[in-house]
Design a protein around this motif. Sequence first.
Motif, mmCIF file in Angstrom:
data_model
loop_
_atom_site.group_PDB
_atom_site.id
_atom_site.type_symbol
_atom_site.label_atom_id
_atom_site.label_comp_id
_atom_site.label_asym_id
_atom_site.label_seq_id
_atom_site.Cartn_x
_atom_site.Cartn_y
_atom_site.Cartn_z
ATOM 1 N N THR A 493 29.353 38.081 47.497
ATOM 2 C CA THR A 493 29.862 38.768 48.687
ATOM 3 C C THR A 493 29.852 37.776 49.838
ATOM 4 N N THR A 494 30.690 38.035 50.811
ATOM 5 C CA THR A 494 30.777 37.154 51.981
ATOM 6 C C THR A 494 30.570 37.983 53.237
ATOM 7 N N ARG A 495 29.678 37.503 54.091
ATOM 8 C CA ARG A 495 29.439 38.149 55.389
ATOM 9 C C ARG A 495 30.331 37.468 56.417
ATOM 10 N N LEU A 496 31.070 38.289 57.156
ATOM 11 C CA LEU A 496 32.082 37.771 58.077
ATOM 12 C C LEU A 496 31.897 38.323 59.479
ATOM 13 N N HIS A 497 32.368 37.545 60.444
ATOM 14 C CA HIS A 497 32.673 38.077 61.769
ATOM 15 C C HIS A 497 34.171 38.314 61.812
ATOM 16 N N LEU A 498 34.574 39.486 62.255
ATOM 17 C CA LEU A 498 35.986 39.844 62.379
ATOM 18 C C LEU A 498 36.306 40.101 63.848
ATOM 19 N N PHE A 499 37.438 39.554 64.300
ATOM 20 C CA PHE A 499 37.836 39.689 65.702
ATOM 21 C C PHE A 499 39.243 40.304 65.756
ATOM 22 N N PRO A 500 39.339 41.626 65.893
ATOM 23 C CA PRO A 500 40.670 42.252 65.961
ATOM 24 C C PRO A 500 41.320 41.992 67.326
ATOM 25 N N LYS A 501 42.500 41.407 67.327
ATOM 26 C CA LYS A 501 43.230 41.160 68.574
ATOM 27 C C LYS A 501 44.142 42.336 68.911
ATOM 28 N N THR A 502 44.363 43.200 67.935
ATOM 29 C CA THR A 502 45.078 44.464 68.138
ATOM 30 C C THR A 502 44.192 45.569 67.576
ATOM 31 N N GLY A 503 44.563 46.805 67.811
ATOM 32 C CA GLY A 503 43.697 47.911 67.399
ATOM 33 C C GLY A 503 44.393 48.935 66.526
ATOM 34 N N ARG A 504 44.985 48.491 65.432
ATOM 35 C CA ARG A 504 45.702 49.413 64.546
ATOM 36 C C ARG A 504 44.733 50.162 63.637
ATOM 37 N N THR A 505 45.143 51.349 63.205
ATOM 38 C CA THR A 505 44.338 52.144 62.280
ATOM 39 C C THR A 505 44.080 51.366 60.993
ATOM 40 N N HIS A 506 42.804 51.302 60.580
ATOM 41 C CA HIS A 506 42.385 50.625 59.344
ATOM 42 C C HIS A 506 42.748 49.135 59.331
ATOM 43 N N GLN A 507 42.952 48.550 60.517
ATOM 44 C CA GLN A 507 43.422 47.162 60.561
ATOM 45 C C GLN A 507 42.509 46.204 59.804
#
Length: 561
Positions: A493-507
């Motif tokens: 498994t991989t632990r990630l930081h995620l940075f959404p630049k938009t806010g779509r459903t289930h993005q």
Amino acid sequence: MTNLTACFTPFSQSIDNTVLPEKFTFPFYYQPQPIAIAAALQLQQQLEQLPISYSEAFTETKAEQVSSGKMFGVLVVKSSQDNIGFLSAYSGQLDLDVSMIKFVPAVSNMQLQDSAFLTENRIINNINAEITVLENSQQLSRIRENLNDATIAYQQALSSQQNQIVLNRQQRKQRRTVASEQLTDNDAERLSIELAGQSIQEKKQLQALKQSGQKNLESLHQALTDITDEIDKLKKLRKSRSKNLQKKLFAQYDFLNANGETKDLNAIFAELPEHTPPAGAGDCAAPKLLQYAYQHNLTPIAMAEFWWGAAPKSAIRQHKNYYPSCYSKCQPILTHMLKGLKVDDNPLLVNPAQGKDLTIVYQDSDMLVVNKPAEFLSVPGKNIEDSVYMRIKTQFPQASGPLIVHRLDMSTSGLLIIALNKRAHKALQKQFIERSIEKRYVALVSGNVVEDNGTIELPLILDFDDKPRQMVCYERGKHALTTWRVLERKNNTTRLHLFPKTGRTHQLRVHCAHKLGLNMPIVGDDHYGLKADRLHLHAEYLSLSHPINHCKLEFEVAADF
């Protein structure tokens, strides 16, 4: 068991120690029963033995043979002699030879066998061919080109003549001014009459140009209309005949239920707002399986549907993963077909937030920041009211305005901002619109991500056939952008930081799971991966400006996984 062996498959291994479920599977949200998993595994073994195995055929390297995978289903049944076995089916059609597997037949073979249907279908195909010929004819292309050229030429000639008239008018005005100063009254009068005649002549020429140009354009427009009217006439005829043929076809899909009642597709969908069944309705695996069971006096015990092969281009499907029945096509049909069966309760009607606390991380007179638990609605749902909104509304009765500034998926935990008044809500919403609020999520994905960081840009749209799932669509999807950074790789498994630049459903969920994204679903994602104790996605960091005093605020709450 008369005719039972045609599609009834006995279990190849003993199931004596397998406990049979007391109720039938709720098909729209379930974990497969052990007996259904055993049936699915046996079917998968059969699929692997095909001359061109589906595990090979449904891969990117075999794209010339099969475009993508397929949904298969199994239905565990009991005969009137108490024999336990299962039925197998697939959704839609298959291009490969699968005669060695005992799949149940389609509910209706009218498209393939009925001579009247085939004759009418040929007529519609001929109409399609006529439309295609007319739409692509050289005559239509030439008329459109001539009309375009004539329109441009007329507009240019008209503009040129009108400009010349304006110039001539100015010159005549100057001559009249000079004549009034230098010529005698008689000479000035004669010149004025002459100039007036020129003006009249120019108007006549302009009128003649307009009449000639418009007559030519009208002639070309009429020639175009003659063809387009014929095309429209054919399209209306095609629509009428197709609609009538569809009704005849849908009437052949006559579905049974456990009470012995029958309803065709026209009757089933007549009660819904859309009235007309969507394309492919009745050809999914689940309705096929239940129909065969009812027709052959077999008692349904449990079912499961799984995806086999490569994922399609848009929707997310994982090889061998189990999936619920779709809502748009199957929900109306199965609602009828399951009547008379004892079915598991709908787990979506159970309040997942019951017994969970909503922790307030920050509070002042204008806003709150809360740490939302996983499986906790941000706003009231269709069937469940308990949510962040309702909890805050109860706890802060003096609060005004919409309260909720942004949302987190029900299964996602983490930081959520609440506005306690309209002014704060407007100011916070502006920051989200301008994307000045920094958000950071932490997630665990299934697999080892090779790169250390990257960007995912996949446009998203609601999968109307399979709500609430989203899918990738470059034609109609909304822009969605995510950047990511690896934190740790451990135990596949991989632990990630995620940075959404938009806010779509289930993005974030789609961007991780889709084959054009990370191609690794978030651990516990029951929509796009495999269910676990929870969805391992947490909104851990927020940075924003206070909506009233504009001071910078930062919040961070670590994930509990």
